[in-house]
Motif scaffolding. Structure first.
Motif, PDB file in Angstrom:
ATOM      1  N   GLU A 184      67.876  52.986 -40.495  1.00  0.00           N
ATOM      2  CA  GLU A 184      68.042  53.876 -39.343  1.00  0.00           C
ATOM      3  C   GLU A 184      67.520  55.274 -39.666  1.00  0.00           C
ATOM      4  OE1 GLU A 184      71.433  56.184 -36.727  1.00  0.00           O
ATOM      5  OE2 GLU A 184      72.060  54.446 -37.909  1.00  0.00           O
ATOM      6  N   LEU A 185      67.849  55.762 -40.849  1.00  0.00           N
ATOM      7  CA  LEU A 185      67.359  57.084 -41.248  1.00  0.00           C
ATOM      8  C   LEU A 185      65.838  57.088 -41.306  1.00  0.00           C
ATOM      9  CD1 LEU A 185      67.647  59.959 -42.331  1.00  0.00           C
ATOM     10  CD2 LEU A 185      67.883  58.968 -44.631  1.00  0.00           C
ATOM     11  N   GLY A 186      65.240  56.046 -41.891  1.00  0.00           N
ATOM     12  CA  GLY A 186      63.789  55.983 -41.988  1.00  0.00           C
ATOM     13  C   GLY A 186      63.116  56.049 -40.627  1.00  0.00           C
TER      14      GLY A 186
ATOM     15  N   ALA B 244      57.914  62.776 -43.598  1.00  0.00           N
ATOM     16  CA  ALA B 244      57.513  61.720 -44.525  1.00  0.00           C
ATOM     17  C   ALA B 244      58.707  61.260 -45.358  1.00  0.00           C
ATOM     18  CB  ALA B 244      56.406  62.235 -45.443  1.00  0.00           C
ATOM     19  N   PRO B 245      58.729  59.984 -45.770  1.00  0.00           N
ATOM     20  CA  PRO B 245      59.860  59.466 -46.553  1.00  0.00           C
ATOM     21  C   PRO B 245      60.098  60.223 -47.848  1.00  0.00           C
ATOM     22  CG  PRO B 245      58.481  57.675 -45.755  1.00  0.00           C
ATOM     23  CD  PRO B 245      57.737  58.945 -45.467  1.00  0.00           C
ATOM     24  N   ASP B 246      59.016  60.770 -48.443  1.00  0.00           N
ATOM     25  CA  ASP B 246      59.158  61.474 -49.715  1.00  0.00           C
ATOM     26  C   ASP B 246      59.190  62.990 -49.541  1.00  0.00           C
ATOM     27  OD1 ASP B 246      56.573  61.750 -48.847  1.00  0.00           O
ATOM     28  OD2 ASP B 246      55.651  61.352 -50.812  1.00  0.00           O
TER      29      ASP B 246
ATOM     30  N   PRO C 115      72.759  58.662 -45.983  1.00  0.00           N
ATOM     31  CA  PRO C 115      71.529  58.709 -46.790  1.00  0.00           C
ATOM     32  C   PRO C 115      70.710  59.963 -46.539  1.00  0.00           C
ATOM     33  CG  PRO C 115      71.317  57.078 -45.039  1.00  0.00           C
ATOM     34  CD  PRO C 115      72.763  57.490 -45.081  1.00  0.00           C
ATOM     35  N   LEU C 116      70.798  60.556 -45.331  1.00  0.00           N
ATOM     36  CA  LEU C 116      70.077  61.806 -45.094  1.00  0.00           C
ATOM     37  C   LEU C 116      70.563  62.878 -46.050  1.00  0.00           C
ATOM     38  CD1 LEU C 116      68.090  63.440 -43.149  1.00  0.00           C
ATOM     39  CD2 LEU C 116      70.217  64.324 -42.168  1.00  0.00           C
ATOM     40  N   LEU C 117      71.875  63.049 -46.139  1.00  0.00           N
ATOM     41  CA  LEU C 117      72.412  64.089 -47.014  1.00  0.00           C
ATOM     42  C   LEU C 117      72.250  63.716 -48.488  1.00  0.00           C
ATOM     43  CD1 LEU C 117      75.596  65.200 -45.050  1.00  0.00           C
ATOM     44  CD2 LEU C 117      73.371  66.313 -45.173  1.00  0.00           C
TER      45      LEU C 117
END
Length: 367
Positions: free
Chosen positions: A168-170, A179-181, A255-257
């Motif tokens: 969901e975060l992605g 971007a993911p990184d 996961p965001l934090l």
């Protein structure tokens, strides 16, 4: 009862309190590894338990805020579960009443007012806690778990993340062009408790600009109900920021934090999620006291103003909100920026600062 097989845990009602209860959850599971443990929690907080190894079942408090008739109906439905042990973490009368009406064989809770008559084991409140229970919430919960027969397994906070929450975060980051990184910092300007806990949006915006200038993507998070406040922060920034009010579930916020370089926030739920994942955090505290949340601060820098009206515990400030407006943005930015330095994720250590009326800093927390 030395070996309960069916345990009901009534969880706390607030995000931060729930997370500060995780040392107690850990100890309870370790103490009764073969029991079936059911967590009952206010609707909306279930995702905090996602991925955790402590519970066999998570159910909502269906009667929360619905009145006596709904409470009785829920309790009667729970009777079929035949719980041997109930650990009642909220100190309310209604939480204890629900467990007794549900036929829980042994209910453990703190002795407060008339609710003590509903408890099989009424645990004495910590000495010196006072009317507002000025004791760290981790220890408050562990006191009940110890009374239920389980030894402590540390006081560190703990959260878990599922693959669904990561997915969901992605999707949300991709939708917003992150971007993911990417290296990002998070601002959390809201607080469900009330506006008295909230540092001004313009101040958050000024700190956001400083972080963006230092090279970080700035993400501003909040619930859908905090959209206006999040919008004020984003619109108040000269540099680009991404507003995520209502864009993430509570589960995806984990996961965001966890992936953030830094969190700047009020004394609210996001702070505790960040702490559970060891994220460097700069926290502004005003209307509340640090005594209730004084553990696990090794990665948290706390700033408070030296004003004689705090802590007041009011949800809305009846005067000029001086406990928050007197904390200058430039001082907060100066504390936050080192978290973006190379190696800060490993070396960051929190601190505690009092801001005087003249804007000078001294170590400590204003009381």
């Amino acid at each position: 009862m030395s070996n309960p097989q069916e345990i009901l845990v009534r969880g706390p009602n607030w995000t931060g309190d729930w997370i500060m209860a995780t040392p107690g959850f850990r100890a309870l599971r370790a103490g009764y590894p073969d029991a079936r443990i059911t967590l009952q929690v206010r609707s909306g907080l279930e995702s905090l338990a996602a991925g955790a190894p402590w519970f066999d079942d998570v159910i909502p408090v269906a009667s929360y805020g619905q009145g006596t008739r709904a409470l009785v109906a829920e309790a009667l439905a729970l009777r079929a579960r035949r719980f041997d042990l109930g650990v009642c973490l909220p100190d309310s009368f209604s939480a204890a009443l629900l467990m007794r009406l549900a036929g829980v064989a042994r209910v453990v809770g703190y002795r407060r007012g008339w609710r003590r008559l509903l408890l099989h084991e009424a645990v004495a409140l910590p000495v010196g806690a006072g009317r507002r229970l000025m004791v760290a919430r981790e220890l408050h919960v562990l006191g009940l778990v110890e009374a239920a027969g389980c030894a402590r397994r540390g006081t560190e906070l703990e959260l878990h993340v599922t693959s669904e929450e990561e997915a969901e975060l992605g999707r949300t980051l991709e939708k917003n062009g992150i971007a993911p990184d990417a290296s990002y910092a998070v601002l959390a300007p809201g607080a469900s408790y009330g506006s008295s806990k909230c540092w001004p949006p313009a101040s958050f915006a000024a700190v956001g600009d400083a972080l963006a200038e230092a090279g970080a993507h700035v993400l501003v998070v909040g619930t859908s109900g905090e959209a206006e406040r999040v919008g004020e922060v984003v619109d108040g920034m000269a540099r680009e920021a991404v507003g995520l009010a209502g864009a993430l579930s509570l589960g995806a916020l984990k996961p965001l934090l966890r992936g953030a370089r830094l969190l700047v926030c009020n004394d609210a739920g996001a702070r505790h999620i960040g702490v559970a994942f060891g994220v460097p955090c700069v926290m502004l505290i005003g209307s509340t006291a640090l005594e209730k949340t004084a553990l696990n601060l090794n990665r948290v820098t706390v700033l408070s103003a030296d004003v004689d009206c705090r802590p007041c515990y009011q949800r809305e400030c009846p005067i000029d909100h001086r406990c928050m407006t007197r904390i200058p943005a430039e001082l907060v930015a100066a504390q936050a920026l080192p978290a973006l330095a190379e190696g800060a994720a490993r070396d960051w250590r929190g601190d505690q600062w009092i801001v005087s009326e003249g804007g000078e800093l001294s170590r400590g927390v204003a009381v």
